[in-house]
Write a protein that holds these residues in place. Structure first.
Motif, PDB file in Angstrom:
ATOM      1  N   THR A 129       0.956  -1.147  -0.257  1.00 19.20           N
ATOM      2  CA  THR A 129      -0.121   0.055  -0.164  1.00 19.20           C
ATOM      3  C   THR A 129       0.965   1.321  -0.078  1.00 19.20           C
ATOM      4  O   THR A 129       1.889   1.308   0.693  1.00 19.20           O
ATOM      5  CB  THR A 129      -0.896   0.015   1.357  1.00 19.20           C
ATOM      6  OG1 THR A 129      -0.074   0.000   2.521  1.00 19.20           O
ATOM      7  CG2 THR A 129      -1.825  -1.182   1.165  1.00 19.20           C
ATOM      8  N   ILE A 130       0.357   2.218  -0.911  1.00 18.90           N
ATOM      9  CA  ILE A 130       1.080   3.738  -0.926  1.00 18.90           C
ATOM     10  C   ILE A 130       0.023   4.504  -0.566  1.00 18.90           C
ATOM     11  O   ILE A 130      -0.895   4.668  -1.053  1.00 18.90           O
ATOM     12  CB  ILE A 130       1.725   3.913  -2.140  1.00 18.90           C
ATOM     13  CG1 ILE A 130       2.537   2.715  -2.463  1.00 18.90           C
ATOM     14  CG2 ILE A 130       2.530   5.034  -2.256  1.00 18.90           C
ATOM     15  CD1 ILE A 130       3.068   2.570  -3.927  1.00 18.90           C
ATOM     16  N   ILE A 250       5.469   3.503 -10.065  1.00 18.62           N
ATOM     17  CA  ILE A 250       4.494   4.645  -9.383  1.00 18.62           C
ATOM     18  C   ILE A 250       5.367   5.520  -8.890  1.00 18.62           C
ATOM     19  O   ILE A 250       6.219   5.578  -8.010  1.00 18.62           O
ATOM     20  CB  ILE A 250       3.816   3.871  -8.142  1.00 18.62           C
ATOM     21  CG1 ILE A 250       2.882   2.410  -8.720  1.00 18.62           C
ATOM     22  CG2 ILE A 250       2.799   4.654  -7.532  1.00 18.62           C
ATOM     23  CD1 ILE A 250       2.498   1.513  -7.657  1.00 18.62           C
ATOM     24  N   ASP A 251       4.930   6.853  -9.220  1.00 18.27           N
ATOM     25  CA  ASP A 251       5.574   8.127  -8.551  1.00 18.27           C
ATOM     26  C   ASP A 251       4.635   9.065  -8.122  1.00 18.27           C
ATOM     27  O   ASP A 251       3.674   9.091  -8.386  1.00 18.27           O
ATOM     28  CB  ASP A 251       6.273   8.724  -9.719  1.00 18.27           C
ATOM     29  CG  ASP A 251       7.659   9.649  -9.222  1.00 18.27           C
ATOM     30  OD1 ASP A 251       7.511   9.701  -8.116  1.00 18.27           O
ATOM     31  OD2 ASP A 251       8.197  10.159 -10.015  1.00 18.27           O
ATOM     32  N   SER A 252       5.157   9.812  -6.911  1.00 17.04           N
ATOM     33  CA  SER A 252       4.115  10.795  -6.346  1.00 17.04           C
ATOM     34  C   SER A 252       4.951  12.124  -6.165  1.00 17.04           C
ATOM     35  O   SER A 252       6.376  12.114  -6.325  1.00 17.04           O
ATOM     36  CB  SER A 252       3.679  10.175  -4.924  1.00 17.04           C
ATOM     37  OG  SER A 252       4.965  10.009  -4.130  1.00 17.04           O
ATOM     38  N   ALA A 253       4.362  13.145  -6.041  1.00 23.17           N
ATOM     39  CA  ALA A 253       4.856  14.466  -5.801  1.00 23.17           C
ATOM     40  C   ALA A 253       5.626  14.428  -4.847  1.00 23.17           C
ATOM     41  O   ALA A 253       6.697  15.270  -4.526  1.00 23.17           O
ATOM     42  CB  ALA A 253       3.988  15.424  -5.676  1.00 23.17           C
ATOM     43  N   ASN A 255       7.889  11.882  -1.458  1.00 19.72           N
ATOM     44  CA  ASN A 255       7.825  10.684  -1.065  1.00 19.72           C
ATOM     45  C   ASN A 255       7.038  10.093  -0.200  1.00 19.72           C
ATOM     46  O   ASN A 255       6.730  10.510   1.085  1.00 19.72           O
ATOM     47  CB  ASN A 255       9.432  10.708  -0.397  1.00 19.72           C
ATOM     48  CG  ASN A 255      10.562  11.037  -1.484  1.00 19.72           C
ATOM     49  OD1 ASN A 255      10.329  10.651  -2.624  1.00 19.72           O
ATOM     50  ND2 ASN A 255      11.828  11.367  -0.990  1.00 19.72           N
ATOM     51  N   LEU A 256       6.378   9.198  -0.466  1.00 24.13           N
ATOM     52  CA  LEU A 256       5.472   8.189   0.231  1.00 24.13           C
ATOM     53  C   LEU A 256       5.848   6.784   0.742  1.00 24.13           C
ATOM     54  O   LEU A 256       6.941   6.267   0.030  1.00 24.13           O
ATOM     55  CB  LEU A 256       4.027   8.056  -0.272  1.00 24.13           C
ATOM     56  CG  LEU A 256       3.425   9.278  -0.806  1.00 24.13           C
ATOM     57  CD1 LEU A 256       2.061   8.919  -1.495  1.00 24.13           C
ATOM     58  CD2 LEU A 256       2.925  10.063   0.296  1.00 24.13           C
ATOM     59  N   GLU A 257       5.785   6.334   2.104  1.00 25.49           N
ATOM     60  CA  GLU A 257       5.967   5.142   2.472  1.00 25.49           C
ATOM     61  C   GLU A 257       5.456   4.016   1.680  1.00 25.49           C
ATOM     62  O   GLU A 257       4.255   4.082   1.238  1.00 25.49           O
ATOM     63  CB  GLU A 257       5.831   5.010   3.869  1.00 25.49           C
ATOM     64  CG  GLU A 257       6.779   5.970   4.856  1.00 25.49           C
ATOM     65  CD  GLU A 257       8.097   5.337   5.120  1.00 25.49           C
ATOM     66  OE1 GLU A 257       8.232   4.091   4.632  1.00 25.49           O
ATOM     67  OE2 GLU A 257       8.895   6.076   5.479  1.00 25.49           O
ATOM     68  N   THR A 268       8.571   5.887  -2.507  1.00 25.78           N
ATOM     69  CA  THR A 268       8.209   6.318  -3.915  1.00 25.78           C
ATOM     70  C   THR A 268       9.470   6.934  -4.178  1.00 25.78           C
ATOM     71  O   THR A 268      10.174   7.839  -3.462  1.00 25.78           O
ATOM     72  CB  THR A 268       6.890   6.849  -4.055  1.00 25.78           C
ATOM     73  OG1 THR A 268       7.136   8.134  -3.105  1.00 25.78           O
ATOM     74  CG2 THR A 268       5.676   6.040  -3.568  1.00 25.78           C
ATOM     75  N   PRO A 269       9.673   7.079  -5.681  1.00 22.75           N
ATOM     76  CA  PRO A 269       9.114   6.316  -6.629  1.00 22.75           C
ATOM     77  C   PRO A 269       9.497   4.730  -6.438  1.00 22.75           C
ATOM     78  O   PRO A 269      10.329   4.515  -5.982  1.00 22.75           O
ATOM     79  CB  PRO A 269       9.527   6.882  -7.915  1.00 22.75           C
ATOM     80  CG  PRO A 269      10.893   7.194  -7.461  1.00 22.75           C
ATOM     81  CD  PRO A 269      10.899   7.715  -6.109  1.00 22.75           C
TER      82      PRO A 269
END
Length: 551
Positions: A129-130, A250-253, A255-257, A268-269
């Motif tokens: 999960t992200i 999967i990339d996000s604006a 950094n997500l765990e 991420t990414p």
């Protein structure tokens, strides 16, 4: 007859050491040697002995180590689930009892070649999960109360974040979502089972679910529906999308765990990829039957129509979810045009208002319920009342004023025409149909409120517009006006006031209920016209006092 392997190694840790005795003394005449993972690694590295089958029980970390070794060395794997490893049992259809579990783990003809999914080279057995995924990221062994409690708590500060997904064929999807989930197999997660989403451990694809709710209310609706429904997956939420591909970046604006099988493993990414049929695992009968035909599922699939796109992404990203969603611009435009037309006075409105009032008045004198119901169906008063509710909610002066003029004209036509008709039927006595509208109570207010909700709801959806006729029958608008007009014609103030009180009860109840219904359905970001709403509430309170004493 069931065939069993001739010999096997049992890999254990401190949590599964107690199973050694049961395995060594198994009734299937399988030679079992119990060793720790380090011994298995040494034997494989030395290559001094051919290892054909390994049984493993213990932590997920231990199981993943065995899977990694099996990827490089072609031995079969038998899994034994510990009592608390519900996800492992569900995913591979393992038995919770040790005897049945040992039986399956040692069988020689039930091994299935399975895919493995890796996220930034970290092995995934069940899900990754992200971001935040209330309910969807819940443990599969959670109770319904725990699911609801945890999901509601997470929703408080949830917001949509910008994501970019790139598939194996280089297709890019830019959207915003509260989170996403990689699923290895639909048996292993509450999310996939709730959504009716099928993915397989032999389909050669990474399966990604993306959640982008537009409001807390809509998400809570989905939670309750998922928990209470016996037939899961019958209705996939409109704010969920999916991507299936051999590889997904999967990339996000920010950094997500990335939580893999319940543990934060990377950020991420993240590159998610699949390695096809690299391990052979003994799985249960139901799990084998549910494996999808790999020849029919190889094609890349993107189901992203429900996700935010274009201008919506910039509008919604990094904003806390509102409690109520905002209706789509196209849907609001269609409804607003219809309500604006309903608020305009035209010749047909005048004709129908006169005809319905005359019909209602005659029906009242005839003491005929059927004729009165016919008048209710003809009456065009409901439409401008619903338009007035929207005008007050949106603080649209034009819509509000036009609706008030139309309602006022309707009231004037009804009172005057019924009062004039009294001159024709002056010799007729008072009937029970008339008397039935001289004692309004709180029950009538309840009917008006329910009818207002139904009127606004049916008006909001074109496919159920035919239900508006039933609403018109449920809450009588013209008959009380006709009785009030009869009271005027007779010069009876009590007759007039009681009947007109019933009409006002219906009017105010419908306006307030329709206003709140439109708000819940997302046709206004906030109740703008606080003063107008306050006046409607004040009128309701004033009406409630005499209704209470009548009740």
């Amino acid at each position: 007859m069931t065939a069993y392997v001739k010999k096997a190694l049992f890999i254990f840790d401190d949590t599964s050491k107690y199973l050694c005795e049961s395995l060594v003394e198994n009734p299937f005449e399988v030679e079992i040697v119990c060793v720790e993972i380090s011994k298995l690694e040494s034997q494989l590295q030395a290559g001094s002995e051919v290892i054909e089958h390994v049984v493993v029980a213990g932590s997920l970390a231990l199981i993943k180590k065995v899977f990694a070794l099996a990827k490089a060395h072609p031995f079969g794997i038998g899994l034994l689930a510990l009592p608390k490893q519900r996800a492992l049992m569900n995913c591979f259809d393992l038995s919770p009892t040790s005897n049945a579990g040992i039986d399956l783990a040692l069988q020689a003809d039930v091994a299935q070649s399975l895919d493995l999914v890796f996220c930034n080279d970290k092995m995934l057995l069940f899900k990754a999960t992200i971001g935040r995924l209330p309910l969807l990221d819940a443990a599969d062994d959670s109770s319904r109360f725990q699911l609801l409690q945890r999901g509601a708590k997470q929703l408080i500060n949830i917001q949509l974040l910008p994501f970019k997904f790139t598939t194996g064929s280089e297709k890019s999807v830019a959207t915003c979502a509260c989170g996403c989930m990689i699923i290895q197999h639909h048996r292993g997660t509450f999310a996939a089972k709730s959504l009716g989403y099928n993915c397989s451990s032999i389909d050669g694809k990474v399966s990604l679910l993306i959640s982008a709710p537009f409001s807390i209310y809509s998400y809570l609706q989905f939670i309750l529906r998922s928990l209470l429904s016996r037939h899961r997956g019958a209705d996939i939420p409109k704010t969920v999308g999916s991507i299936e591909s051999s590889k997904i970046v999967i990339d996000s604006a920010i950094n997500l765990e990335v939580s893999i099988d319940g543990e934060n493993a990377t950020t991420t990414p993240v590159l998610c990829r699949v390695e096809e049929k690299v391990v052979r695992v003994n799985i249960g009968t139901r799990a084998r039957e549910e494996l999808l035909d790999p020849e029919t599922v190889k094609k890349e699939k993107l189901d992203i129509a429900n996700l935010p796109k274009g201008k919506e992404v910039h509008k919604l990203q990094q904003k806390h979810l509102p409690f109520f969603s905002i209706a789509a611009e196209e849907r609001f435009k269609t409804l607003f045009i219809a309500l604006r037309d309903d608020a305009r006075i035209d010749f047909s409105y005048v004709v129908l208002m006169l005809l319905s009032t005359l019909l209602a008045t005659i029906g009242l004198y005839l003491n005929s319920s059927a004729v009165v119901i016919g008048a209710m169906l003809l009456a065009p008063l409901m439409a401008p009342i619903v338009s007035l509710a929207m005008g007050l909610l949106r603080r649209n002066d034009e819509l509000t004023i036009n609706s008030l003029w139309k309602i006022g004209l309707g009231i004037l036509l009804a009172l005057s025409s019924s009062a004039l008709l009294v001159l024709v039927f002056s010799y007729k006595p008072i009937t029970s149909e008339m008397m039935g509208r001289l004692n309004p109570s709180l029950l009538d207010l309840g009917v008006a409120i329910i009818a207002g909700i139904a009127a606004a709801y049916t008006k909001s959806f074109k496919e159920i517009m035919q239900g508006l006729a039933g609403v018109a029958i449920a809450v009588a608008l013209v008959p009380p006006l006709a009785v009030a007009g009869i009271g005027l014609g007779r010069g009876d103030l009590f007759f007039f006031s009681q009947a007109f009180l019933l009409f006002l009860t219906n009017l105010v109840g419908i306006i307030l209920a329709a206003l709140l219904t439109f708000r819940v359905l997302g046709f206004s970001p906030a109740v703008k016209a606080r003063r107008s709403v306050f006046i409607v509430l004040l009128m309701m309170v004033m009406i409630t006092v005499p209704l209470y004493f009548s009740y």
